[in-house]
Design a protein around this motif. Structure first.
Motif, PDB file in Angstrom:
ATOM      1  N   GLU A  51       0.827  -1.206   0.000  1.00 56.80           N
ATOM      2  CA  GLU A  51       0.000   0.000   0.000  1.00 56.80           C
ATOM      3  C   GLU A  51       0.862   1.257   0.000  1.00 56.80           C
ATOM      4  O   GLU A  51       0.552   2.239  -0.682  1.00 56.80           O
ATOM      5  CB  GLU A  51      -0.932   0.002   1.217  1.00 56.80           C
ATOM      6  CG  GLU A  51      -2.059  -1.021   1.159  1.00 56.80           C
ATOM      7  CD  GLU A  51      -1.581  -2.429   1.472  1.00 56.80           C
ATOM      8  OE1 GLU A  51      -0.406  -2.575   1.886  1.00 56.80           O
ATOM      9  OE2 GLU A  51      -2.376  -3.373   1.289  1.00 56.80           O
ATOM     10  N   THR A  95       1.223   4.290  -3.035  1.00 61.44           N
ATOM     11  CA  THR A  95       0.970   5.719  -2.811  1.00 61.44           C
ATOM     12  C   THR A  95       2.110   6.601  -3.320  1.00 61.44           C
ATOM     13  O   THR A  95       1.898   7.785  -3.578  1.00 61.44           O
ATOM     14  CB  THR A  95       0.759   6.005  -1.313  1.00 61.44           C
ATOM     15  OG1 THR A  95       1.951   5.670  -0.591  1.00 61.44           O
ATOM     16  CG2 THR A  95      -0.403   5.201  -0.774  1.00 61.44           C
ATOM     17  N   GLN A 148      -3.983   3.028   7.216  1.00 59.81           N
ATOM     18  CA  GLN A 148      -4.119   3.942   6.085  1.00 59.81           C
ATOM     19  C   GLN A 148      -4.700   5.290   6.519  1.00 59.81           C
ATOM     20  O   GLN A 148      -4.364   6.326   5.951  1.00 59.81           O
ATOM     21  CB  GLN A 148      -5.007   3.312   5.012  1.00 59.81           C
ATOM     22  CG  GLN A 148      -4.377   2.097   4.338  1.00 59.81           C
ATOM     23  CD  GLN A 148      -5.233   1.541   3.205  1.00 59.81           C
ATOM     24  OE1 GLN A 148      -5.765   2.301   2.418  1.00 59.81           O
ATOM     25  NE2 GLN A 148      -5.352   0.225   3.148  1.00 59.81           N
TER      26      GLN A 148
END
Length: 604
Positions: free
Chosen positions: A224, A228, A519
């Motif tokens: 993740e 990004t 997150q």
């Protein structure tokens, strides 16, 4: 980072390290009162001690905190900085160390003045050396102040004054001898702490680095994080995690990478605080062996920093590192806190306090070396050389050096106070670029080119300094409000949209709760950073020099400014008289290669 209840433990760690360095300064302040003692410790530092001091002078907070954070955030690309830092000592070893020791007494200006006009050489050397030193000092002081504020809650202004006062005490009262011992202690503590963190981090993996790297590749949340920060998304998880161990995640432009490498490799050879260390030993052979010892300690520390960076990526995680500090500068401290038991444990906060204290000592030691180099240029080159014509008593020289130290400390501290809230990281690049573009061409041409003359050195140093500063002022290092505002607005919108998606996903149960929480932390940090950027820009539309966009795309201008500096030196030398320096050239070659006469050398 450190809970308020645990700050006394962290403060005790700080106090212990600083008290140790102050005691060393007090002990050395009573030894030696001459100018030679102040500038070079009488030339009596042994090769082993000088090598460790070189490591202490060179291993700045940028290497320990900055690079470990870059590795924790971007993986392999952070290692490239360490390669540049280490490779920088090859030209030092091959081209600079022995000749400088054979030709100079105290400073870079002594080497130039050996065969060029005395007052001009001294003035030019002082100009570039002070610019390099102050440019490098300000980010170090700011870093120390931010560190004290983040960990102990000390206000920024007070933190800056503490750093300024400490560097002034080390230099003014102890000179080179005390500064050397402070750097030795700092290097020993830094190497020991890096070793301890590496041992604690590798112990669960059987002290196998490969096993740690495999664990990093499978760490939850790495995919993740990489999604990004990558401009082009990759579909398969394997390819995404593989990019963490390949170049290009952070340093995307090969031209930018080449320019940065030029600045690091060529600039180090002409950094004034590194060059001063060659004059603190008895002869050229000892200077060369000092560099080898320094490379050993620096290389060992760099290997440990690589382990610390990847360990931070595994134990702390890139998202949490970025949430604590966008540049990753707190990665090593977060790792220490985790390995000690966490933010609520006694040992976790004690360990983070010790690491922070050593990082702070690292900053202060480097600043002390830079202060001594800048003060030496002002006192020895400007006052004793250019103003007094090289004729001054020993007492006058020492007094001038101490007054210059106070002046340099005031300038650097004032600049750091004015830099509150500003991004001053580009000043480090400016320091290396000026050293590579102005100092190095003059130094190498003086040592190895017969046709080099005073006009050429003047063209090279002045032109190199001016052009490097101009290139930085029109580069992306400056803040361009229109672009900054547009990027921050987009980042804020993206963060808000991400938070909305997380709220929807959390309510539907489609994503695990811990993933949503992780997150959310990253999204909130991005939201806060974007809003802070918008607030800082305000209504401004142009940069400090009135530009809406940068004129050149490079953050570090070395790939342009270094050839420009050499070209100006060559043009100036060839346009001047060629035979005026023949006797001085023959004398230089004899002294450079033989070292005969060094022991009895006097100022010109």
């Amino acid at each position: 980072m450190v809970p308020e209840s645990a700050r006394p433990n962290a403060f005790a760690s700080f106090a212990a390290v600083i008290a140790l360095t102050l005691v060393v300064t007090w002990l050395n302040a009573r030894r030696g009162r001459s100018a030679s003692d102040f500038y070079t410790a009488g030339g009596g530092i042994s090769e082993g001690k000088n090598g460790l001091a070189i490591a202490g002078d060179y291993l700045s907070a940028a290497a320990f905190l900055g690079v470990s954070g870059l590795i924790g955030l971007y993986g392999f690309d952070g290692i490239l900085y360490l390669v540049g830092f280490f490779a920088a000592f090859i030209p030092v070893l091959m081209l600079v160390a022995e000749p400088c020791r054979n030709l100079g007494r105290f400073t870079f200006g002594d080497v130039l003045a050996y065969r060029h006009d005395f007052r001009v050489s001294k003035s030019l050397a002082a100009l570039s050396s002070v610019i390099v030193a102050v440019s490098y000092m300000v980010p170090q002081i700011v870093g120390g102040a931010v560190l004290l504020y983040a960990l102990l809650g000390v206000p920024y202004e007070m933190s800056v004054l503490v750093v300024g006062a400490l560097m002034l005490v080390y230099v003014t009262f102890g000179g080179m001898r005390a500064t050397t011992w402070v750097q030795i202690i700092k290097a020993f503590l830094l190497l020991s702490m890096c070793g301890l963190l590496a041992i604690l981090a590798l112990a669960p993996f059987g002290f196998n680095v490969t096993t740690l790297l495999e664990a990093v590749a499978h760490r939850p949340g790495l995919r993740e994080w990489l999604l990004t920060i990558q401009s082009s998304p990759v579909d398969t998880k394997a390819l995404i995690t593989q990019s963490f161990f390949e170049p290009g995640l952070y340093l995307k432009d090969p031209i930018e990478l080449l320019s940065l490498g030029l600045a690091l490799v060529l600039g180090t050879a002409a950094m004034p605080h590194i060059m001063m260390r060659f004059f603190s030993v008895k002869n050229a052979q000892t200077a060369r062996r000092s560099v080898l010892w320094g490379m050993l300690w620096i290389g060992g520390c760099h290997l440990l920093i690589i382990v610390i960076g990847f360990a931070a990526a595994y134990y702390v995680g890139p998202a949490k590192i970025a949430a604590a500090d966008k540049g990753g500068n707190l990665a090593a401290l977060l790792l220490a806190q985790h390995l000690g038991g966490g933010s609520m444990s006694v040992w976790g906060n004690v360990l983070v306090g010790v690491v922070a204290a050593i990082a702070f000592a690292t900053i202060v030691a480097v600043v002390a070396g830079l202060t001594l180099a800048a003060a030496s240029s002002l006192a020895h080159d400007v006052y004793v050389g250019a103003i007094k014509g090289g004729v001054a008593s020993d007492r006058e020289q020492v007094v001038a050096a101490k007054v210059a130290s106070i002046l340099v400390a005031i300038i650097a501290t004032s600049a750091a106070l004015l830099a509150k809230g500003q991004n001053v990281a580009h000043l480090v690049g400016l320091a290396f670029a000026v050293a590579a573009s102005a100092n190095l061409p003059a130094l190498l041409a003086t040592l190895y080119w017969k046709r080099c003359n005073t006009r050429g050195v003047t063209f090279g140093v002045v032109g190199g300094v001016v052009m490097t500063i101009l290139f930085v002022l029109v580069s992306p290092n400056m803040q361009y409000p229109l672009t900054t505002r547009a990027n921050a607005t987009k980042a804020l919108a993206d963060a808000n949209a991400h938070l909305a998606q997380l709220d929807a996903a959390g309510g539907s149960g489609g994503i695990r709760r811990d993933d949503v929480s992780r997150q959310r932390v990253a999204a909130l940090a991005a939201q806060a950073a974007a809003q802070a950027t918008l607030d800082s820009v305000g209504s401004r539309t142009t940069s400090i020099v009135g530009l809406e966009n940068p004129l050149i795309p490079l953050h570090n201008p070395a790939i342009i400014s270094v050839p420009f500096g050499f070209l100006l030196l060559i043009i100036g030398s060839l346009s001047g008289r060629g035979r005026e320096s023949d006797p001085a050239w023959r004398a230089l070659v004899f002294r450079r290669d033989s070292g005969i006469g060094v022991a009895t050398a006097l100022d010109h």
